[in-house]
Design an enzyme around this catalytic site. Structure first.
Site, PDB file in Angstrom:
ATOM      1  N   GLY A 469      -3.835   5.726  -7.370  1.00 18.92           N
ATOM      2  CA  GLY A 469      -5.115   5.039  -7.321  1.00 18.92           C
ATOM      3  C   GLY A 469      -4.947   3.547  -7.465  1.00 18.92           C
ATOM      4  O   GLY A 469      -5.905   2.787  -7.352  1.00 18.92           O
ATOM      5  N   THR A 470      -3.721   3.103  -7.693  1.00 13.95           N
ATOM      6  CA  THR A 470      -3.435   1.698  -7.968  1.00 13.95           C
ATOM      7  C   THR A 470      -3.183   0.895  -6.699  1.00 13.95           C
ATOM      8  O   THR A 470      -2.754  -0.245  -6.776  1.00 13.95           O
ATOM      9  CB  THR A 470      -2.194   1.590  -8.856  1.00 13.95           C
ATOM     10  OG1 THR A 470      -1.178   2.403  -8.264  1.00 13.95           O
ATOM     11  CG2 THR A 470      -2.476   2.105 -10.248  1.00 13.95           C
ATOM     12  N   ALA A 512       3.904  -2.653  -8.834  1.00 12.52           N
ATOM     13  CA  ALA A 512       3.740  -3.664  -7.781  1.00 12.52           C
ATOM     14  C   ALA A 512       5.011  -4.490  -7.648  1.00 12.52           C
ATOM     15  O   ALA A 512       5.504  -4.724  -6.536  1.00 12.52           O
ATOM     16  CB  ALA A 512       2.536  -4.559  -8.080  1.00 12.52           C
ATOM     17  N   ILE A 648      -0.477 -12.567  -7.271  1.00 16.99           N
ATOM     18  CA  ILE A 648      -1.404 -11.452  -7.062  1.00 16.99           C
ATOM     19  C   ILE A 648      -1.204 -10.961  -5.630  1.00 16.99           C
ATOM     20  O   ILE A 648      -1.529 -11.671  -4.675  1.00 16.99           O
ATOM     21  CB  ILE A 648      -2.862 -11.901  -7.300  1.00 16.99           C
ATOM     22  CG1 ILE A 648      -3.030 -12.490  -8.709  1.00 16.99           C
ATOM     23  CG2 ILE A 648      -3.822 -10.736  -7.068  1.00 16.99           C
ATOM     24  CD1 ILE A 648      -2.760 -11.538  -9.860  1.00 16.99           C
ATOM     25  N   ASN A 650      -2.603  -8.414  -3.999  1.00 17.80           N
ATOM     26  CA  ASN A 650      -3.837  -8.056  -3.303  1.00 17.80           C
ATOM     27  C   ASN A 650      -5.018  -8.356  -4.226  1.00 17.80           C
ATOM     28  O   ASN A 650      -5.347  -7.558  -5.102  1.00 17.80           O
ATOM     29  CB  ASN A 650      -3.806  -6.567  -2.924  1.00 17.80           C
ATOM     30  CG  ASN A 650      -5.018  -6.143  -2.101  1.00 17.80           C
ATOM     31  OD1 ASN A 650      -5.947  -6.918  -1.898  1.00 17.80           O
ATOM     32  ND2 ASN A 650      -5.004  -4.905  -1.643  1.00 17.80           N
ATOM     33  N   PRO A 651      -5.657  -9.512  -4.035  1.00 18.40           N
ATOM     34  CA  PRO A 651      -6.727  -9.919  -4.959  1.00 18.40           C
ATOM     35  C   PRO A 651      -7.866  -8.904  -5.036  1.00 18.40           C
ATOM     36  O   PRO A 651      -8.474  -8.747  -6.095  1.00 18.40           O
ATOM     37  CB  PRO A 651      -7.230 -11.236  -4.358  1.00 18.40           C
ATOM     38  CG  PRO A 651      -6.174 -11.696  -3.444  1.00 18.40           C
ATOM     39  CD  PRO A 651      -5.398 -10.500  -2.996  1.00 18.40           C
ATOM     40  N   GLN A 657      -8.852  -3.428 -10.354  1.00 24.07           N
ATOM     41  CA  GLN A 657      -8.012  -2.878 -11.418  1.00 24.07           C
ATOM     42  C   GLN A 657      -8.345  -3.543 -12.756  1.00 24.07           C
ATOM     43  O   GLN A 657      -8.468  -2.883 -13.779  1.00 24.07           O
ATOM     44  CB  GLN A 657      -6.545  -3.129 -11.032  1.00 24.07           C
ATOM     45  CG  GLN A 657      -5.539  -2.388 -11.843  1.00 24.07           C
ATOM     46  CD  GLN A 657      -5.481  -0.912 -11.505  1.00 24.07           C
ATOM     47  OE1 GLN A 657      -6.372  -0.342 -10.903  1.00 24.07           O
ATOM     48  NE2 GLN A 657      -4.445  -0.260 -11.928  1.00 24.07           N
ATOM     49  N   GLY A 723      -1.978  -3.570 -13.828  1.00 25.12           N
ATOM     50  CA  GLY A 723      -2.501  -2.214 -14.055  1.00 25.12           C
ATOM     51  C   GLY A 723      -3.087  -1.996 -15.431  1.00 25.12           C
ATOM     52  O   GLY A 723      -4.104  -1.322 -15.578  1.00 25.12           O
ATOM     53  N   GLU A 724      -2.461  -2.536 -16.445  1.00 25.91           N
ATOM     54  CA  GLU A 724      -2.882  -2.224 -17.810  1.00 25.91           C
ATOM     55  C   GLU A 724      -3.506  -3.408 -18.540  1.00 25.91           C
ATOM     56  O   GLU A 724      -4.205  -3.244 -19.542  1.00 25.91           O
ATOM     57  CB  GLU A 724      -1.673  -1.655 -18.578  1.00 25.91           C
ATOM     58  CG  GLU A 724      -1.359  -0.269 -18.046  1.00 25.91           C
ATOM     59  CD  GLU A 724       0.035   0.239 -18.377  1.00 25.91           C
ATOM     60  OE1 GLU A 724       0.156   0.925 -19.396  1.00 25.91           O
ATOM     61  OE2 GLU A 724       0.978  -0.033 -17.626  1.00 25.91           O
TER      62      GLU A 724
END
Ligand code: MOS
Length: 757
Positions: A469-470, A512, A648, A650-651, A657, A723-724
């Site tokens: 999903g990321t 990523a 980044i 993919n902004p 996220q 992600g976190e």
């Protein structure tokens, strides 16, 4: 590597790119593991323990076996030595067991597996399995008699310490000494825990949602005592994981064994409530934080003692003092980590596992210190901001914490805040503004990728990364498209299959960076091969150019002075197609790191465990809380969060996220708690109707700002991962805003109406 960190900060941003698997997901074409068509499967249903501690005295299976369609019932009494090695816990080490013996470690433990012609028959029969127990009184959590404490350490191997903590507190003009607590939480991804196993002779294929394809493969081979090459794990898309699908489950091997016994594929879809006990969760924690500071707010001492619940046999813990000790410039630091063993299933990783609970404690204490100093809480962070990791003395690879605070404060209107608690009102609502710091270490692992580019300008990339999903597959496509100078639509991406080149677990927000570095390496090999051939060709436009200066851009091979050759022509020279296999092992990891990953173990270069720099992404959460004067209803009408996380990719995806993280932080503060019945050590709200999560009305305005940041030291592409990061600290920002609104400090999450009456 040609794709270095861009010098122009604006160029750090990739273009906002919709996820490449979006159409498949919204049209239902995406195949989740349990959707994979397998021939004539039997269906499994788990029987789980109704007691939390003791032994199985015996089963009465007669009633269950009479259900039409029942094919097999596995129990510890009849599985013999099919299991060669127990499934490990989330840390890869000892954990609670399943059908290995009559032992019961926790409520809801898998104790039998029923297999039948249909799911309904399996479920009916599972309910008719009669289990006789020798039951003992369980101890489920901190305050229960019978739990045992064990001193522990974070992953770095040490509880961070520095200077003279006694002296540090003696030097302090102002002190805070407070205790905090966070509850049990469960990930509850929408996709349930499923496993489908198919044997073809010696070869086993397992379809299972997973964050680590090569981990599933290697672990299953070990548990079954077969060759890893005979196991293939497939997980093309995953409907949410958040750490729950990275390892630590005992179900998989029993479905493989059931399928082998039956000589037929077996499919399991465990229930929502079983998901609370057959997999991991975020353990409840307790903290004592002491801070000492001078009158002008400079920290003289920081001490943090953390306690975490664990299962009886497992030494798993998150050890978040490793992070909190590094946040601010304190010359004196002392920390400790304690595991409290209880009769519970083994906890595990859940989005920002150490940071979410431990930063709640530190960032609440920082707010208390600001109150004690009569200082603005953002100014307190500014006074103690540092570009040097106070534990190791090494520089941060980059740290834009105060830029994040400044960007968020301007957007939020922080200057309108009246510093006095319980001073701001709007009609019947008490209004509070709170802030807290977000952080997450920048990790990267070893990864490999296979890449082919053909004469039509179409590329395909194969990499066993994980689309949980990321937008992992889109990261791969963006990276390849950018490096090869072609369109994103011209890149086909295959992920989620252990037959593809290995990458580490999709955990620790490394994905990523890890995947992009491996793909960029593969693209560089393609570029180099085309360049070498082009400069050697006497009839070509790039003859005698320096191959290092040639770039792939705009569907061409481009050299100095804008001399160029169409990609199709350049490819003709190498047979019309190039295919490469690339491995990328980040500096600081052993050269064998990728072999270790292929063997099912994840090794990462951890942001806090580096010997050159300390690498973290940072952020700032600002939240407005409204507490109703009469009912004490708590609302969060708006929040503004700013983050700096290097490059980044993919902004669009990063924004989502980070926003999802911020919402989960609000949830962690006000909504989520898995309630434990202390008499039975049993979860009582083990469903989506009993487990509260925010809905749109709970989060009307969640703004995310991405602060440009260029980091040339974190890795070759400057990617820190998002992600976190977004969840960390928001729980404290909400609690701090509740204090500001009401004057009441709540140190235990979640905060409920009754806490404010
Ligand atoms: Mo994440 S909780 O590191 O899978």
């Amino acid at each position: 590597m040609t794709q270095a960190v861009p010098q122009d900060p604006a160029a750090l941003y990739g273009r906002a790119t919709p996820r490449i698997d979006g159409p498949a997901k919204v049209t239902g074409a995406a195949r989740y593991a349990s959707d994979e068509p397998v021939g004539h499967p039997a269906h499994a249903c788990l029987v789980t323990s109704a007691i939390a501690r003791g032994r199985v005295a015996g089963f009465d299976l007669a009633d269950a076996q009479r259900v039409p369609g029942v094919l097999d019932i596995l129990t510890h009494e009849n599985v013999g030595d099919a299991l060669k090695s127990s499934p490990p816990g989330p840390d890869g080490k000892e954990s609670t067991t399943t059908l290995e013996s009559d032992r019961i470690w926790h409520d809801g433990q898998i104790i039998a597996v029923v297999v039948a012609e249909s799911f309904e028959a399996a479920r009916d029969a599972a309910r008719r399995v009669v289990v006789r127990y020798h039951s003992e009184t369980p101890a489920g959590s901190f305050d229960d008699e019978g739990v045992t404490e064990e001193a522990s350490k974070p992953d770095s191997g040490e509880n961070p310490a520095r200077g003279d903590i006694t002296r540090g507190f003696a030097d302090a003009a102002v002190q805070v000494d407070a205790q905090y607590a966070t509850p049990t939480q469960h990930h509850n991804p929408i996709e349930l825990f499923t496993t489908t196993c198919v044997w073809e002779g010696e070869r086993l294929t397992v379809y299972e949602p997973s964050q680590f394809m090569h981990g599933v493969k290697a672990q299953l081979a070990k548990q079954l005592g077969i060759e890893p090459r005979n196991v293939r794990a497939i997980s093309r898309v995953v409907g949410g994981a958040f750490g729950s699908k990275g390892g630590g489950g005992g179900r998989t091997v029993w479905i493989a064994i059931a399928a082998r016994r039956l000589g037929r594929p077996v499919k399991l879809v465990a229930s929502r409530s079983q998901g609370f006990t057959i997999h991991t969760y975020r353990a409840e924690t307790r903290h004592r934080v002491r801070l000492g500071a001078t009158r002008d707010g400079r920290l003289t001492a920081l001490s943090h003692d953390g306690q975490e619940i664990g299962s009886r046999p497992s030494k798993y813990r998150v050890g978040g003092v490793d992070v909190t000790a590094r946040m601010y410039a304190s010359p004196n630091i002392a920390t400790s980590t304690t595991i409290v063993h209880a009769d519970r299933n083994t906890p595990g990783y859940m989005r920002a596992p150490p940071e979410t609970p431990y930063m709640f404690a530190l960032e609440s204490a920082m707010d208390e210190l600001a109150v004690a100093l009569a200082m603005d809480p953002i100014e307190l962070r500014r006074v103690n901001d540092t570009q040097t990791d106070p534990v190791s003395g090494r520089p941060f690879s980059s740290r834009s914490l105060m830029q994040c605070y400044d960007a968020a404060a301007a957007r939020f209107g922080w200057s309108r805040r009246n510093p006095a608690p319980a001073s701001m009102r709007d009609g019947d609502w008490m209004v509070g503004y709170g802030c807290a710091t977000a952080c997450y270490p920048s990790n990267v692992g070893a990864g490999a990728a296979r890449l082919a580019l053909d004469a039509t300008g179409k590329a395909s990339v194969a990499i066993a990364t994980h689309e949980i999903g990321t937008v992992a597959a889109t990261v791969v496509a963006i990276t390849a498209a950018r490096a090869l100078g072609i369109g994103i639509a011209d890149v086909a991406v295959a992920v989620g299959d252990s037959d593809l080149p290995a990458v580490v677990v999709a955990g620790g927000s490394n994905n990523a960076a890890t995947a992009a570095l491996a793909v960029a390496q593969a693209c560089e090999m393609v570029r180099a091969r085309l360049a070498e051939a082009a400069v050697a060709a006497p009839d070509g436009p790039l003859h005698f150019a320096d191959p290092a200066t040639l770039q792939l851009a705009g569907g061409a091979l481009v050299g100095p002075g804008n001399r160029r050759e169409a990609l199709a022509d350049a490819l003709k020279r190498v047979g019309g197609r190039v295919e490469v296999y690339a491995e990328h092992v980040p500096p600081g990891l052993p050269p064998t790191a990728l072999r270790t990953v292929e063997g099912g173990e994840s090794v990462m270069r951890r942001g806090t465990g580096r010997d050159d720099v300390t690498a973290f992404a940072f952020g700032a959460h600002l939240a407005e809380v409204r507490v109703h004067r009469w009912t004490r209803e708590i609302r969060v009408p708006r929040s503004v969060s700013a983050f700096a996380a290097g490059t980044i990719v993919n902004p669009l995806a990063a924004h989502s996220q980070l926003m999802g993280g911020a919402i989960w932080g609000i949830s962690a503060a006000l909504h989520e708690e898995t309630e434990l019945d202390p008499r039975a050590a049993r979860y009582v709200n083990d469903s989506l109707e009993g487990y509260l999560v925010p809905v749109n009305a709970d989060v009307p305005s969640v703004e995310v700002i991405i602060v440009p940041e260029q980091d040339t030291r974190v890795n070759e592409l400057g990617i820190k991962g998002v992600g976190e990061l977004g969840i960390v600290g928001m729980n404290a920002a909400i609690a701090n805003a509740v204090f500001h609104a009401t004057g009441k400090r709540i140190r235990e999450l979640p905060i409920r109406i009754e806490d404010l009456l």
